[in-house]
Design a protein around this motif. Sequence first.
Motif, PDB file in Angstrom:
ATOM      1  N   GLY A 106       0.814  -1.197   0.000  1.00 24.01           N
ATOM      2  CA  GLY A 106       0.000   0.000   0.000  1.00 24.01           C
ATOM      3  C   GLY A 106       0.853   1.254   0.000  1.00 24.01           C
ATOM      4  O   GLY A 106       2.057   1.214   0.270  1.00 24.01           O
ATOM      5  N   LYS A 107       0.242   2.363  -0.307  1.00 25.14           N
ATOM      6  CA  LYS A 107       0.964   3.640  -0.370  1.00 25.14           C
ATOM      7  C   LYS A 107       0.589   4.487   0.842  1.00 25.14           C
ATOM      8  O   LYS A 107      -0.572   4.571   1.212  1.00 25.14           O
ATOM      9  CB  LYS A 107       0.600   4.383  -1.649  1.00 25.14           C
ATOM     10  CG  LYS A 107       1.023   3.672  -2.908  1.00 25.14           C
ATOM     11  CD  LYS A 107       0.600   4.434  -4.138  1.00 25.14           C
ATOM     12  CE  LYS A 107       0.988   3.675  -5.389  1.00 25.14           C
ATOM     13  NZ  LYS A 107       0.520   4.330  -6.584  1.00 25.14           N
ATOM     14  N   LEU A 108       1.587   5.110   1.402  1.00 25.57           N
ATOM     15  CA  LEU A 108       1.349   6.055   2.480  1.00 25.57           C
ATOM     16  C   LEU A 108       0.851   7.362   1.890  1.00 25.57           C
ATOM     17  O   LEU A 108       1.144   7.690   0.737  1.00 25.57           O
ATOM     18  CB  LEU A 108       2.644   6.308   3.272  1.00 25.57           C
ATOM     19  CG  LEU A 108       3.214   5.106   4.028  1.00 25.57           C
ATOM     20  CD1 LEU A 108       4.568   5.451   4.624  1.00 25.57           C
ATOM     21  CD2 LEU A 108       2.255   4.635   5.105  1.00 25.57           C
ATOM     22  N   THR A 109       0.110   8.112   2.662  1.00 29.66           N
ATOM     23  CA  THR A 109      -0.446   9.383   2.169  1.00 29.66           C
ATOM     24  C   THR A 109       0.605  10.481   2.126  1.00 29.66           C
ATOM     25  O   THR A 109       0.756  11.178   1.123  1.00 29.66           O
ATOM     26  CB  THR A 109      -1.620   9.816   3.058  1.00 29.66           C
ATOM     27  OG1 THR A 109      -2.569   8.757   3.115  1.00 29.66           O
ATOM     28  CG2 THR A 109      -2.289  11.042   2.491  1.00 29.66           C
TER      29      THR A 109
END
Length: 164
Positions: free
Chosen positions: A157-160
């Motif tokens: 997943g990608k961090l904001t």
Amino acid sequence: MAINVVLVEPEIPQNTGNIARTCAATGANLHLVKPLGFSVDDRYLKRAGLDYWDKVNIKYYDSFSELREKYKDHTFYFSTTKAQNLYTDVKYTEDCFIVFGKETAGLPEELLVENREWCIRIPMKSDIRSLNLSNSVAVVVFEALRQNNFAGLAPCGKLTRYTW
């Protein structure tokens, strides 16, 4: 890999909406067997699925036999609290179908008896009738995906605001 989730006569729109969201997140196809206990325009159904409806491949059938005939060369697993096999005991194949019954009654016992070796269950305490349908679908679908190395799903997943 495309797992197929089958709901036979689902009754509660929120459960079906949650399951649709799980299907959207995992790339699973959703097959709904009528009669449905709600309208597909139901606001609770739409709310539970959030804004993922366009990301779900949903197909409708008038009967389970119609679905079974259309996919007669595929493997079907039948989720029930009455099975001897655990959901972790089987090897899920690409394009298999995992069948779940309605919330109040599950799958018809005739169907279970006819497919005894393909019936699976999630273990739980003996004094508990069943898990919530949407939770059961998530448990089994993620086991099928795990067995197949989560094929087709994002690796991370990608961090904001930060990066890994």
